[in-house]
Design a protein around this motif. Structure first.
Motif, short mmCIF file in Angstrom:
data_model
loop_
_atom_site.label_atom_id
_atom_site.label_comp_id
_atom_site.label_asym_id
_atom_site.label_seq_id
_atom_site.Cartn_x
_atom_site.Cartn_y
_atom_site.Cartn_z
N LYS A 136 0.88 -1.06 0.00
CA LYS A 136 0.06 -0.17 0.09
C LYS A 136 0.95 1.19 -0.16
CE LYS A 136 -3.91 -2.12 2.19
NZ LYS A 136 -4.43 -2.30 3.79
N THR A 137 1.98 1.21 0.59
CA THR A 137 2.89 2.19 0.97
C THR A 137 3.56 2.52 -0.39
OG1 THR A 137 3.32 2.00 3.28
CG2 THR A 137 4.94 3.31 1.98
N PRO A 181 -4.24 4.88 -7.12
CA PRO A 181 -5.11 4.72 -6.00
C PRO A 181 -5.19 3.34 -5.38
CG PRO A 181 -5.86 5.56 -8.29
CD PRO A 181 -4.52 4.93 -8.49
N VAL A 182 -5.48 3.59 -4.07
CA VAL A 182 -5.71 2.19 -3.28
C VAL A 182 -7.00 2.01 -2.69
CG1 VAL A 182 -4.77 1.11 -1.24
CG2 VAL A 182 -3.08 1.80 -2.80
N ARG A 237 0.78 4.05 -3.19
CA ARG A 237 0.43 5.59 -2.97
C ARG A 237 1.80 6.63 -3.32
NH1 ARG A 237 -2.50 3.30 2.32
NH2 ARG A 237 -4.73 3.66 1.86
N TRP A 294 -5.13 9.53 -9.65
CA TRP A 294 -3.81 9.25 -9.82
C TRP A 294 -2.94 10.44 -9.63
CZ3 TRP A 294 -7.92 6.98 -11.85
CH2 TRP A 294 -7.93 5.75 -11.96
#
Length: 391
Positions: free
Chosen positions: A143-144, A152-153, A147, A305
């Protein structure tokens, strides 16, 4: 696991639903990606010579970060706008399947250790591949990474496949990418499989292409409603209930066609006395998990984005994971270039979607069951038709 035998079933009975595509044909498209499935694939696929996973100096596995970084850069270079969706808490009905997977991994770990002791490198590699697990720390790092790449997460409240499908049905994305065929059971209009294989360097020369599955075409080819399709998938075998021994995909299709719905099928099988029906076999509860899954409302999601966080990427990949700095710097440059190129839109972005373009209860209705009554349930299991506008 997905749905057992669904790919072959569609190939035999609804071949028009399956299509090989060039990855570049998805230029300008937003695609929701089942993140956990992808990370697991990277753990298996990205390995050093000798079969070991990539690690940093502390011994932490970094294969998932390597695969995610390089393949995502490749997708963005091809003009695809990826959105990664992560699993939330699994539904209680999936606990039995998760326990089976845990036991299988433990057995594979023991078998791998035994193969190493016996000097059988090939067998050791085979079992080692089955041991890979995506840990919470790996998920957090991914996730890090995303981002920091400006991607996008989305964190799903439950199953990532269900969330991806909901986003696709709502038109927030064009399609979803996953290897699990239950993505169709959750109602995604378009499923993309083998996307990562198609994103590999040299994939075009090797003839490796992603496959798309069109739900509307599948329902039309099977001559079924969405409700009936879900019933067939449950009978084939899914993550939420044990399968019925002796009932494969072809038999499941024939039974739902004959009796109209899953409840009638189960009653008929119990009457025959030839099959051992799992107890319990919660028909309505499993249906509900597919037809009305727990998801975040797509209307409340904003996909953006952003700019690359160069410092953040280098801290994670170079300082923490010991990636070569020149490799990361090159990747950052490729991302920035791809973002500039992505301003060129698809031709179909000039056309507006047709309001309410959705198949009623999944397309053509097949009449079945006693009295010839339609087997569909009104208001349930609608499959959205793929929109022609850019997503």
């Amino acid at each position: 696991m997905g749905i057992k035998g669904l790919t072959k079933l569609l190939g035999d009975h609804a071949p028009g639903a399956i299509k090989d595509v060039e990855l570049k044909s998805l230029f300008g498209r937003k695609v929701a990606i089942d993140a956990s499935m992808s990370i697991y694939q990277f753990l298996v696929a990205v390995r050093q010579a000798g079969g070991d996973s990539l690690t940093n100096d502390a011994g932490d596995v970094t294969s998932h970060l390597s695969g995610l970084f390089h393949r995502t850069v490749r997708l963005m270079e091809m003009g695809i706008k990826p959105v990664y969706v992560f699993d939330g808490a699994p539904p209680e009905m999936k606990s039995g399947e998760l326990q089976k997977r845990t036991e299988a991994k433990a057995a594979a770990k023991a078998a791998a250790a035994k193969a190493v002791e016996e000097g059988n490198a090939e067998l050791a590699e085979k079992y080692t591949r089955r041991v890979n697990s995506v840990t919470p720390a790996m998920t957090a790092d991914c996730k890090t990474l995303l981002r920091a790449m400006g991607v996008p997460v989305v964190e799903a409240p439950c199953e990532a496949e269900a969330q991806c499908a909901a986003m696709a049905k709502a038109g927030l994305v064009y399609a979803m990418a996953s290897e699990d065929m239950d993505s169709l059971t959750f109602g995604t209009p378009i499923l993309i499989r083998q996307m990562w294989a198609g994103a590999r360097a040299g994939a075009d020369k090797k003839g490796v292409k992603p496959m798309t599955f069109n739900l509307e075409a599948a329902l039309s080819g099977l001559d079924m409603t969405m409700d009936q399709f879900v019933d067939v998938c449950i009978l084939c075998g899914c993550d939420y209930t044990d399968s019925i021994k002796g009932i494969g995909p072809t038999k499941a299709l024939a039974l739902v066609r004959k009796y109209g719905d899953l409840s009638a099928v189960i009653n008929a099988l119990k009457g025959e006395g030839k099959y051992s029906i799992p107890d319990p076999f919660p028909v309505e509860e499993v249906r509900e998990l597919f037809l009305s899954p727990k998801v975040a409302d797509p209307a409340g999601l904003t996909l953006k984005w952003g700019e690359v966080d160069e410092a953040g990427l280098k801290a994670l990949l170079v300082e923490q994971s010991q990636f070569k700095e020149e490799t990361v710097t090159s990747g950052i440059a490729r991302i920035r270039k791809s973002m500039k190129n992505s301003t060129q839109g698809r031709l179909d972005s000039f056309f507006k979607p047709v309001p309410g373009a959705a198949a009623s209860s999944g397309g053509t209705k097949r009449k079945g069951g006693p009295g010839g009554k339609a087997a569909s349930t009104a208001g349930k299991g609608k499959a959205a038709a793929p929109k022609k506008a850019k997503k």
